[in-house]
Design a protein around this motif. Sequence first.
Motif, short mmCIF file in Angstrom:
data_model
loop_
_atom_site.label_atom_id
_atom_site.label_comp_id
_atom_site.label_asym_id
_atom_site.label_seq_id
_atom_site.Cartn_x
_atom_site.Cartn_y
_atom_site.Cartn_z
N LEU A 41 9.94 -11.30 4.07
CA LEU A 41 8.76 -11.50 3.21
C LEU A 41 8.92 -10.77 1.88
O LEU A 41 8.49 -11.27 0.84
N GLU A 42 9.52 -9.59 1.91
CA GLU A 42 9.69 -8.83 0.67
C GLU A 42 10.57 -9.60 -0.33
O GLU A 42 10.33 -9.57 -1.54
N ALA A 43 11.57 -10.30 0.19
CA ALA A 43 12.43 -11.09 -0.71
C ALA A 43 11.61 -12.16 -1.43
O ALA A 43 11.83 -12.46 -2.61
N TYR A 44 10.65 -12.74 -0.70
CA TYR A 44 9.76 -13.74 -1.32
C TYR A 44 8.92 -13.09 -2.42
O TYR A 44 8.83 -13.62 -3.54
N ILE A 45 8.35 -11.93 -2.12
CA ILE A 45 7.49 -11.25 -3.10
C ILE A 45 8.31 -10.92 -4.35
O ILE A 45 7.84 -11.06 -5.48
N THR B 177 -0.79 -3.15 3.80
CA THR B 177 0.02 -2.57 4.89
C THR B 177 1.50 -2.83 4.66
O THR B 177 2.33 -1.94 4.84
N GLU B 178 1.84 -4.05 4.26
CA GLU B 178 3.25 -4.38 3.99
C GLU B 178 3.80 -3.53 2.84
O GLU B 178 4.90 -2.99 2.92
N ILE B 179 3.02 -3.41 1.76
CA ILE B 179 3.49 -2.65 0.60
C ILE B 179 3.72 -1.18 0.99
O ILE B 179 4.71 -0.57 0.57
N PHE B 180 2.81 -0.63 1.80
CA PHE B 180 2.99 0.77 2.20
C PHE B 180 4.22 0.95 3.08
O PHE B 180 4.83 2.01 3.11
N LYS B 181 4.57 -0.11 3.80
CA LYS B 181 5.79 -0.05 4.62
C LYS B 181 7.03 -0.13 3.72
O LYS B 181 7.99 0.60 3.91
N TRP B 182 6.97 -1.00 2.74
CA TRP B 182 8.14 -1.22 1.87
C TRP B 182 8.34 -0.08 0.87
O TRP B 182 9.45 0.15 0.41
N LEU B 183 7.22 0.55 0.46
CA LEU B 183 7.29 1.60 -0.57
C LEU B 183 6.78 2.92 0.01
O LEU B 183 5.64 3.34 -0.25
N PRO B 184 7.62 3.61 0.78
CA PRO B 184 7.17 4.85 1.44
C PRO B 184 6.86 5.98 0.45
O PRO B 184 6.25 6.98 0.83
N GLU B 185 7.25 5.79 -0.83
CA GLU B 185 7.00 6.84 -1.83
C GLU B 185 5.52 6.94 -2.21
O GLU B 185 5.06 7.98 -2.69
N ILE B 186 4.77 5.86 -2.01
CA ILE B 186 3.36 5.87 -2.45
C ILE B 186 2.54 6.73 -1.49
O ILE B 186 2.61 6.57 -0.27
N ASP B 187 1.73 7.65 -2.06
CA ASP B 187 0.90 8.52 -1.24
C ASP B 187 -0.44 7.88 -0.91
O ASP B 187 -0.94 7.99 0.20
N LYS C 21 2.49 6.80 8.74
CA LYS C 21 1.74 5.61 9.15
C LYS C 21 0.54 5.40 8.21
O LYS C 21 -0.12 6.37 7.82
N SER C 22 0.28 4.14 7.85
CA SER C 22 -0.79 3.88 6.88
C SER C 22 -2.11 3.49 7.54
O SER C 22 -2.13 2.92 8.63
N PHE C 23 -3.20 3.81 6.82
CA PHE C 23 -4.56 3.49 7.30
C PHE C 23 -5.39 2.98 6.12
O PHE C 23 -5.30 3.53 5.03
N LEU C 24 -6.19 1.97 6.40
CA LEU C 24 -7.12 1.47 5.38
C LEU C 24 -8.51 2.01 5.68
O LEU C 24 -8.98 1.92 6.82
N THR C 25 -9.19 2.55 4.67
CA THR C 25 -10.57 2.99 4.87
C THR C 25 -11.51 1.80 4.59
O THR C 25 -11.08 0.81 4.00
N THR D 127 1.14 -9.02 -8.42
CA THR D 127 2.28 -9.17 -7.51
C THR D 127 3.59 -9.35 -8.27
O THR D 127 4.64 -8.88 -7.82
N THR D 128 3.52 -9.97 -9.43
CA THR D 128 4.74 -10.25 -10.20
C THR D 128 5.35 -8.98 -10.82
O THR D 128 6.41 -9.05 -11.43
N THR D 129 4.69 -7.83 -10.66
CA THR D 129 5.28 -6.58 -11.14
C THR D 129 6.00 -5.86 -10.00
O THR D 129 6.53 -4.76 -10.21
N TYR D 130 6.02 -6.45 -8.82
CA TYR D 130 6.54 -5.74 -7.64
C TYR D 130 7.98 -5.27 -7.82
O TYR D 130 8.32 -4.15 -7.45
N ASN D 131 8.83 -6.12 -8.37
CA ASN D 131 10.24 -5.76 -8.56
C ASN D 131 10.37 -4.42 -9.29
O ASN D 131 11.11 -3.54 -8.87
N TYR D 132 9.67 -4.33 -10.40
CA TYR D 132 9.75 -3.12 -11.22
C TYR D 132 9.15 -1.93 -10.47
O TYR D 132 9.72 -0.83 -10.45
N ILE D 133 7.98 -2.17 -9.86
CA ILE D 133 7.28 -1.07 -9.18
C ILE D 133 8.15 -0.49 -8.07
O ILE D 133 8.21 0.72 -7.88
N LYS D 134 8.80 -1.36 -7.35
CA LYS D 134 9.64 -0.88 -6.23
C LYS D 134 10.72 0.10 -6.74
O LYS D 134 10.89 1.18 -6.19
#
Lengths: 524, 57
Positions: free
Chosen positions: A443-447, A105-115, A154-158, A71-78
Motif C-alpha cells: 500500500l505504501e508503494a501506491y501512496i 494508523t498506516e502512516i504511524f506504522k510507516w513513519l516511526p519517527e513521528i511522535d 504502538k499507536s492510538f487514536l483519541t 497525500t501527494t507530499t508523502y514521498n518528501y515527508i517520509k
Amino acid sequence: MAKILFINPVVREEDVPRHIPYGIALLAAIAMKKGHLVQVYDANAHRLPLETIVEVCQADDWDAVCIGGLTTTYNYIKKACKLIKQAAPKAQLIAGGGFLTSMPTEIFKWLPEIDVGCIGESFETFPAVLEKIDNKDFDYSTVLGVIHRDLTGKSFLTPVRPNIHDLDTLPWPAWELFPLDIYFANSANLFSEESFTSKRRMDINGSFGCGLTCKYCWHLGTTGDMLIEENEEGENDVVFTYGRNIRYHSPDYIVSMVKHLYDTYDIDFAAFIDENLMTMDVASKGTWLKELCAKWIEAGLQPTCRQKGIPHDENCKGVHWNGTSHAGLHRPDTLKLMYEAGCTHLVYGLESFDPYILRNLGKGSNARKNKQSIATCLASGIKPIPNIIIGFPEETFESVRNTINALIELGITAKPHFATAYPGSEWYYAYKDSILAQYNGDLEAYIMDLGDASKITATISQKFSPVQLLGLQQIVYLKELRLLDLSEQHWAPVQQHLSPVVEPKTSFNLRPVKEAGPLAIKVG
Amino acid sequence: MSNLLKGNFTTKKEVKKPEENTEKDSTQQAFKKAALNSIGGSMVYVERTDLTWDGEE
C-alpha cells in the motif's frame, strides 16, 4: 513558550511552487498568537537538496518540528522525517494534514519517527499539543483529535475533536513567514487572460468542506465528514461519512483579508482555494456570494477594467479573483455579480458527460446541466474551466463517446485526468483490495506513486486496463470519434467475455450516511 | 544570501540559501523540465549522464 519549526514539504516537484501552504500559514499564525516562537522552512518554495533539512533542524534547539500536507507530499515527508529525527532528536515531531488524517494508523506504522499527529481540523488540537510540549508532558492520550504512541511505539487514536463553530475567530494566515517573492514569480497561470498576466497572486480560503458526496473526493476530516470509532480489532480508527458541518467565513472577514493583502503586498489576484464556492452559496440561501461581491466592490477591490467596462490590460488596478463552481448550483444573476466584482474564471468539475456515470458519482449534476453550465458561465463573462476524468468504474466506450461528443459541441479541449482513488475518498475504500493487488500488496508503494491524477497509478475502471485508458485519454484529447469506433469494434466483443478488472468492496472506514462529526457549541 | 528561515524570533544559527549553486542547477533543471514538458514527435530528451563504456561489464 515552545520553539517551533514548521517544514512545508515539496509537492508537485514537476511544477514550480505556486501556492503558499494555507494550513501551515494558519497554524503558524495560531501558534504565534499563543505566544510561541515560530520559524518556517518552506522546502517547496526553495527546492533545495533534501539534506538542507539537517541544517535547518540544527539552527536552534527546537521543542517541536511540524510537518504536514496532502497525500501527494508523502514521498518528501517520509524522507524528511528520518532526517528531522536524526538532526533534532530532542524535538517532538508533529505531523498533520490530509496525508495523515486519511490513514493515520498506516502512516504511524510507516513513519516511526513521528511522535504525535493532529487528525482532521487542527486549529484547537495543535495548540493543545503545544501546551503539552510546553509542560514537558508527552502523554497525549488526553488530547482530543490526535494519534500518539505508547513506549512500545504502538499507536492510538483519541476521540474526534469537534470542529470550531465560528471560522471568523481564526487569525489570518502568517503569510509573512513565507518567501513571497518566489510565489509571486509564479503568479501567472493559463486559466484566463487576467490570471495569465497576474504578477502578484495569493490564495485565500472562504470556507471549509462541501455539501456534495463525490466518490473521488474527501474533505480532510475538517468538515464534519469524520468520526473516530472502534474497528473490528477494538481499536479506534477513522470513519468517513456523508455528514457535513458547513462553515464559511463572513464576507466581511474575507474582504478585509483581501484588502489587507492588497494594501500590504499589492496583490493583483486572489485565488479562492475553497472546495466549492457554490455549495456554500446554496447553504447561505444564495446570499453569501452576492454579499461578498458587493463588499469587494465597496472596499475598492474591483478591478478597473470591470469598473469601466474596458478590456483588461497591464494598467488594470484592483484585485481579480477565481474560484470553484458547480454546474447544477450556479445562478446567472450571481455569476453576473461575480464578474462585475472581478471574477475571471471558475473551475467546474464536470468530470463526464455520461448520464450513468454522473448518476452514480454523487455530484448532483447531469449531462444536460453540465452542457448548459458552460454557456451560462460564458454568458456572464467568466471563463469556465471544466475538469474531465476518464477511467470511472462504470466507464464504457459509450460513456467516452458521450464525453467526446459534448467536448466537440462545447468547443472544449481537455486531456482528462485518470480516475484516481485517493486515500479518504469513497473510491479508495471501495477499491482498496484491487489497489493492493495492483501494487503487489504494498500500500505504501501506491501512496508514494500518487500524483495529480495526470498519470495512471491504480485503475478502478471495471472494463479498461491501463493500456486502454492511456489510449482513451489520447482519443478524448484529440476528440477522435473514428479511433474510438475502431477501438470499440476491436475490443468490445472480447470485453464481454472478461471478468471486471476491479471489484468494489464495503469498508469499515467509509459509512455512506449523513452522520456528521461533532461541531463545537457556539460561544456567546 | 537570504536566510532560509522566516519567523518571529532570531534563531541561534542562520541558515543561508546557497544562491550560486542553486542558479547553476536551476538552468539545467529548468531546461530539463521545459524539454520534458514538450516531449512528442521529434522532441526527445536525453539524461545528461555519462554513458561512455569504460570497459567494465
